[in-house]
Design a protein around this motif. Structure first.
Motif, PDB file in Angstrom:
ATOM      1  N   ALA A  88      22.650 -12.359 -24.455  1.00  0.00           N
ATOM      2  CA  ALA A  88      21.840 -11.393 -25.209  1.00  0.00           C
ATOM      3  C   ALA A  88      22.548 -10.046 -25.314  1.00  0.00           C
ATOM      4  O   ALA A  88      22.380  -9.321 -26.307  1.00  0.00           O
ATOM      5  CB  ALA A  88      20.470 -11.219 -24.563  1.00  0.00           C
ATOM      6  N   SER A  89      23.352  -9.709 -24.310  1.00  0.00           N
ATOM      7  CA  SER A  89      24.028  -8.413 -24.314  1.00  0.00           C
ATOM      8  C   SER A  89      25.051  -8.295 -25.441  1.00  0.00           C
ATOM      9  O   SER A  89      25.505  -7.193 -25.762  1.00  0.00           O
ATOM     10  CB  SER A  89      24.712  -8.165 -22.968  1.00  0.00           C
ATOM     11  N   LEU A  90      25.402  -9.417 -26.060  1.00  0.00           N
ATOM     12  CA  LEU A  90      26.317  -9.381 -27.200  1.00  0.00           C
ATOM     13  C   LEU A  90      25.649  -8.744 -28.417  1.00  0.00           C
ATOM     14  O   LEU A  90      26.332  -8.225 -29.305  1.00  0.00           O
ATOM     15  CB  LEU A  90      26.759 -10.814 -27.534  1.00  0.00           C
ATOM     16  N   PHE A  91      24.331  -8.758 -28.439  1.00  0.00           N
ATOM     17  CA  PHE A  91      23.573  -8.244 -29.565  1.00  0.00           C
ATOM     18  C   PHE A  91      23.128  -6.807 -29.278  1.00  0.00           C
ATOM     19  O   PHE A  91      22.477  -6.536 -28.270  1.00  0.00           O
ATOM     20  CB  PHE A  91      22.363  -9.141 -29.846  1.00  0.00           C
ATOM     21  N   GLU A  92      23.450  -5.906 -30.171  1.00  0.00           N
ATOM     22  CA  GLU A  92      23.163  -4.488 -29.990  1.00  0.00           C
ATOM     23  C   GLU A  92      21.656  -4.234 -29.958  1.00  0.00           C
ATOM     24  O   GLU A  92      20.896  -4.802 -30.752  1.00  0.00           O
ATOM     25  CB  GLU A  92      23.799  -3.693 -31.124  1.00  0.00           C
ATOM     26  N   VAL A  93      21.222  -3.377 -29.045  1.00  0.00           N
ATOM     27  CA  VAL A  93      19.813  -2.986 -28.993  1.00  0.00           C
ATOM     28  C   VAL A  93      19.466  -2.185 -30.238  1.00  0.00           C
ATOM     29  O   VAL A  93      20.193  -1.273 -30.637  1.00  0.00           O
ATOM     30  CB  VAL A  93      19.519  -2.158 -27.728  1.00  0.00           C
ATOM     31  N   ASP A  94      18.353  -2.547 -30.870  1.00  0.00           N
ATOM     32  CA  ASP A  94      17.852  -1.814 -32.026  1.00  0.00           C
ATOM     33  C   ASP A  94      16.949  -0.696 -31.509  1.00  0.00           C
ATOM     34  O   ASP A  94      15.782  -0.918 -31.170  1.00  0.00           O
ATOM     35  CB  ASP A  94      17.078  -2.761 -32.950  1.00  0.00           C
ATOM     36  N   ARG A  95      17.493   0.501 -31.436  1.00  0.00           N
ATOM     37  CA  ARG A  95      16.773   1.627 -30.839  1.00  0.00           C
ATOM     38  C   ARG A  95      15.548   2.033 -31.660  1.00  0.00           C
ATOM     39  O   ARG A  95      14.572   2.565 -31.113  1.00  0.00           O
ATOM     40  CB  ARG A  95      17.718   2.821 -30.680  1.00  0.00           C
ATOM     41  N   ASP A  96      15.569   1.785 -32.953  1.00  0.00           N
ATOM     42  CA  ASP A  96      14.440   2.161 -33.794  1.00  0.00           C
ATOM     43  C   ASP A  96      13.239   1.246 -33.574  1.00  0.00           C
ATOM     44  O   ASP A  96      12.102   1.623 -33.888  1.00  0.00           O
ATOM     45  CB  ASP A  96      14.844   2.116 -35.268  1.00  0.00           C
ATOM     46  N   ARG A  97      13.475   0.042 -33.048  1.00  0.00           N
ATOM     47  CA  ARG A  97      12.402  -0.926 -32.866  1.00  0.00           C
ATOM     48  C   ARG A  97      12.080  -1.185 -31.395  1.00  0.00           C
ATOM     49  O   ARG A  97      11.164  -1.951 -31.093  1.00  0.00           O
ATOM     50  CB  ARG A  97      12.773  -2.242 -33.554  1.00  0.00           C
ATOM     51  N   THR A  98      12.814  -0.557 -30.509  1.00  0.00           N
ATOM     52  CA  THR A  98      12.615  -0.739 -29.073  1.00  0.00           C
ATOM     53  C   THR A  98      11.887   0.483 -28.519  1.00  0.00           C
ATOM     54  O   THR A  98      12.350   1.619 -28.692  1.00  0.00           O
ATOM     55  CB  THR A  98      13.960  -0.941 -28.358  1.00  0.00           C
ATOM     56  N   HIS A  99      10.761   0.267 -27.864  1.00  0.00           N
ATOM     57  CA  HIS A  99       9.896   1.371 -27.435  1.00  0.00           C
ATOM     58  C   HIS A  99      10.039   1.731 -25.957  1.00  0.00           C
ATOM     59  O   HIS A  99       9.526   2.763 -25.534  1.00  0.00           O
ATOM     60  CB  HIS A  99       8.435   1.019 -27.715  1.00  0.00           C
ATOM     61  N   TYR A 100      10.683   0.882 -25.164  1.00  0.00           N
ATOM     62  CA  TYR A 100      10.737   1.109 -23.722  1.00  0.00           C
ATOM     63  C   TYR A 100      12.169   0.947 -23.214  1.00  0.00           C
ATOM     64  O   TYR A 100      12.964   0.185 -23.788  1.00  0.00           O
ATOM     65  CB  TYR A 100       9.835   0.107 -22.986  1.00  0.00           C
ATOM     66  N   ASP A 101      12.470   1.640 -22.140  1.00  0.00           N
ATOM     67  CA  ASP A 101      13.782   1.475 -21.514  1.00  0.00           C
ATOM     68  C   ASP A 101      13.664   0.959 -20.080  1.00  0.00           C
ATOM     69  O   ASP A 101      14.648   0.961 -19.332  1.00  0.00           O
ATOM     70  CB  ASP A 101      14.582   2.778 -21.552  1.00  0.00           C
ATOM     71  N   GLU A 102      12.462   0.511 -19.711  1.00  0.00           N
ATOM     72  CA  GLU A 102      12.253  -0.080 -18.401  1.00  0.00           C
ATOM     73  C   GLU A 102      11.042  -1.013 -18.465  1.00  0.00           C
ATOM     74  O   GLU A 102      10.214  -0.908 -19.393  1.00  0.00           O
ATOM     75  CB  GLU A 102      12.035   0.996 -17.345  1.00  0.00           C
ATOM     76  N   PRO A 103      10.899  -1.916 -17.506  1.00  0.00           N
ATOM     77  CA  PRO A 103       9.744  -2.823 -17.515  1.00  0.00           C
ATOM     78  C   PRO A 103       8.438  -2.064 -17.403  1.00  0.00           C
ATOM     79  O   PRO A 103       8.336  -1.065 -16.694  1.00  0.00           O
ATOM     80  CB  PRO A 103       9.986  -3.712 -16.290  1.00  0.00           C
ATOM     81  N   GLN A 104       7.419  -2.555 -18.095  1.00  0.00           N
ATOM     82  CA  GLN A 104       6.087  -1.970 -18.022  1.00  0.00           C
ATOM     83  C   GLN A 104       5.199  -2.682 -17.008  1.00  0.00           C
ATOM     84  O   GLN A 104       4.132  -2.191 -16.654  1.00  0.00           O
ATOM     85  CB  GLN A 104       5.439  -2.013 -19.399  1.00  0.00           C
ATOM     86  N   ARG A 105       5.613  -3.864 -16.585  1.00  0.00           N
ATOM     87  CA  ARG A 105       4.897  -4.643 -15.577  1.00  0.00           C
ATOM     88  C   ARG A 105       5.897  -5.392 -14.702  1.00  0.00           C
ATOM     89  O   ARG A 105       6.984  -5.755 -15.159  1.00  0.00           O
ATOM     90  CB  ARG A 105       3.971  -5.689 -16.233  1.00  0.00           C
ATOM     91  N   ARG A 106       5.507  -5.614 -13.442  1.00  0.00           N
ATOM     92  CA  ARG A 106       6.177  -6.622 -12.627  1.00  0.00           C
ATOM     93  C   ARG A 106       5.348  -7.897 -12.742  1.00  0.00           C
ATOM     94  O   ARG A 106       4.114  -7.842 -12.788  1.00  0.00           O
ATOM     95  CB  ARG A 106       6.281  -6.167 -11.172  1.00  0.00           C
ATOM     96  N   LEU A 107       6.009  -9.031 -12.795  1.00  0.00           N
ATOM     97  CA  LEU A 107       5.350 -10.283 -13.154  1.00  0.00           C
ATOM     98  C   LEU A 107       5.445 -11.303 -12.028  1.00  0.00           C
ATOM     99  O   LEU A 107       6.484 -11.438 -11.374  1.00  0.00           O
ATOM    100  CB  LEU A 107       5.997 -10.868 -14.411  1.00  0.00           C
ATOM    101  N   LEU A 108       4.349 -12.019 -11.826  1.00  0.00           N
ATOM    102  CA  LEU A 108       4.314 -13.127 -10.880  1.00  0.00           C
ATOM    103  C   LEU A 108       3.549 -14.277 -11.515  1.00  0.00           C
ATOM    104  O   LEU A 108       2.399 -14.100 -11.938  1.00  0.00           O
ATOM    105  CB  LEU A 108       3.641 -12.726  -9.568  1.00  0.00           C
ATOM    106  N   GLN A 109       4.178 -15.424 -11.583  1.00  0.00           N
ATOM    107  CA  GLN A 109       3.554 -16.615 -12.161  1.00  0.00           C
ATOM    108  C   GLN A 109       3.570 -17.740 -11.134  1.00  0.00           C
ATOM    109  O   GLN A 109       4.532 -17.923 -10.394  1.00  0.00           O
ATOM    110  CB  GLN A 109       4.318 -17.059 -13.400  1.00  0.00           C
ATOM    111  N   VAL A 110       2.490 -18.507 -11.085  1.00  0.00           N
ATOM    112  CA  VAL A 110       2.465 -19.703 -10.246  1.00  0.00           C
ATOM    113  C   VAL A 110       1.469 -20.690 -10.836  1.00  0.00           C
ATOM    114  O   VAL A 110       0.458 -20.292 -11.428  1.00  0.00           O
ATOM    115  CB  VAL A 110       2.103 -19.367  -8.772  1.00  0.00           C
ATOM    116  N   THR A 111       1.773 -21.964 -10.724  1.00  0.00           N
ATOM    117  CA  THR A 111       0.880 -23.025 -11.176  1.00  0.00           C
ATOM    118  C   THR A 111       0.320 -23.742  -9.953  1.00  0.00           C
ATOM    119  O   THR A 111       1.081 -24.118  -9.045  1.00  0.00           O
ATOM    120  CB  THR A 111       1.616 -24.020 -12.085  1.00  0.00           C
TER     121      THR A 111
END
Length: 455
Positions: free
Chosen positions: A158-181
């Motif tokens: 994914a790092s090969l693709f340039e970040v689109d700054r005009d369409r990206t609203h955050y520069d850090e995670p907004q949540r920490r995530l935990l998933q379990v089934t």
């Protein structure tokens, strides 16, 4: 299958986005090679699922253009929602609603979905290559194919693709995530019946203003079948986030879930405590964080070859609004249709960019915005201030609010407070002021009976 073309296509990444695109393009007549860093058996049985991956309504229609529905478990038709605020003695039960979606959602283990698609792809003559693909290897792959698509997810290529700054609203995670089934409670009308009129036909969504959100819903596990999948969206500054630090396996993931429900959602805790780990699947859990990011859709390798991104590689969203897997499937389906019409012509940078822009307008932009809404982004403070109390009063408003998970585009038309009020009035069939005027705090929520209590 369409008549075979002489054009070859490479798909790098065999998750849900890559497997779907590979199957659809193979069925459209292209010579397709799917590249994976793991053998098929490991993709199914030796990695965790990459999210709950609920398909809400309309995305299922797009998916059906590539492969028919193979599953009967994990379908839901509504969601029981509760909002809590405050802490300690000040903790309040604010509001609740239990709308019908007016569509059917489906939650199936993405490892199972991807494996079924890979199997169908191979049965039809598709080629599956197990190899680690770095940027150098990608250059060689792109040189040998008429088109190359990268579907390796949020990391790696994914790092090969340039970040689109005009369409990206955050520069850090907004949540920490935990998933379990987990398993141990049947999918039945009695499951969570104290808050769901339709039992296991409804999912559960608990919101805590201080700490985050929890989704709990019926799930089809790849082996265990009818199970329950949890995902906790913890605000980084809240009390839940630190509980994830000790999670290092399925058992400790379950323990963290049990702890959160016991302390913060005691009404649900007696049922949740009955759920147990799936011992046959040590990978039935996942934790992490996502920085929501939109990238430019096309990149160029060191050798000058054009490659295009698919799914999370180019649009990575927090899963709180369930848009990630849905978007990947819609993008793949639209790509297949466009490529079929384009067969025999060069897959140029301009054409590949045009297809992404069409998808961005069709779904991508709205998916990003509805995710911001459910994250409680300050830009949507007015929307939340008005729509949640209205949803607690009027079932049509509640259905429309969760209808945005199936089709988020109506959100783009709600730019002002007056727009939101007009939306409430239109879907409720009465004055928005009348709807909001009837709202009163919930005060108390119905609760499950303690385990062992008399019926």
């Amino acid at each position: 299958m369409s008549e075979k073309t002489t054009q070859s296509i490479a798909i790098v990444g065999a998750g849900i986005a890559g497997a779907t695109a590979a199957l659809g393009l193979r069925d459209a007549g292209f010579d397709v090679t799917l590249y994976s860093d793991k053998p098929r058996s490991a993709l199914r049985d030796e990695v965790p699922p990459t999210g709950v991956a609920v398909l809400f309504g309309r995305s299922r229609d797009w998916d059906a253009e590539v492969i028919e529905d193979l599953y009967s478990i994990g379908n839901t038709t509504g969601i029981s929602t509760r909002l809590y605020s405050g802490a300690g003695d000040e903790r309040a039960r604010v509001l609740e609603f239990n709308p019908d979606y007016n569509y059917v959602s489906q939650s199936v283990d993405v490892r199972l979905r991807a494996d079924d698609r890979i199997g169908r792809f191979l049965d039809g003559g598709g080629k599956f290559e197990v190899t680690s693909v770095d940027v150098e290897a990608l250059d060689g792959i792109a040189a040998g194919h008429d088109a190359t698509f990268v579907a390796t997810g949020k990391g790696g290529l994914a790092s090969l693709f340039e970040v689109d700054r005009d369409r990206t609203h955050y520069d850090e995670p907004q949540r920490r995530l935990l998933q379990v089934t987990l398993q141990g409670v049947e999918h039945s009308p009695e499951a969570f019946a104290y808050r769901n009129r339709d039992g296991a036909q409804n999912a559960i969504f608990n919101l805590d203003a201080e700490n985050g959100e929890v989704y709990l819903g019926p799930f089809q596990h790849k082996d265990a079948g009818a199970t329950w999948s949890f995902i906790v969206f913890a605000k980084p500054e809240g009390a839940w986030a630190s509980k994830f630090d000790a999670v290092n396996d399925a058992a400790s993931a379950r323990a963290a879930i049990i702890d959160i429900f016991a302390e913060y959602f005691p009404e649900d805790a007696p049922v949740v405590a009955q759920l147990q780990n799936i011992e046959s699947d040590p990978y039935s859990w996942l934790k992490g964080a996502v920085t929501p990011t939109v990238r430019k859709p096309v990149a160029t390798t060191s050798g000058g070859h054009v490659v295009a991104g698919l799914g999370d590689t180019v649009i990575s969203v927090d899963p709180v609004a369930g848009q990630g897997a849905q978007g990947a499937l819609i993008q793949a389906s639209e790509l297949v249709k466009a490529a079929k019409e384009h067969a025999g012509q060069p897959f140029t940078e301009e054409w590949l960019t045009e297809q992404f822009e069409k998808y961005w307008e069709l779904r991508g932009r709205a998916a990003v915005e509805v995710t911001r809404l459910y994250l409680g982004d300050p830009d949507y403070a007015t929307h939340l201030e008005l729509s949640f109390p209205a949803a607690a009063v009027n079932a049509n408003v509640a259905s429309a609010l969760f209808g945005l998970l199936s089709d988020p585009n109506p959100l783009l038309t709600l730019e002002s407070r007056d727009d939101v009020l007009a939306f409430i009035g239109a879907v409720s069939g009465e004055s928005a002021d009348d709807v909001l005027g009837r709202f009163a705090p919930a005060g108390e929520f119905s609760a499950a009976e303690p385990v062992g209590a008399p019926a």
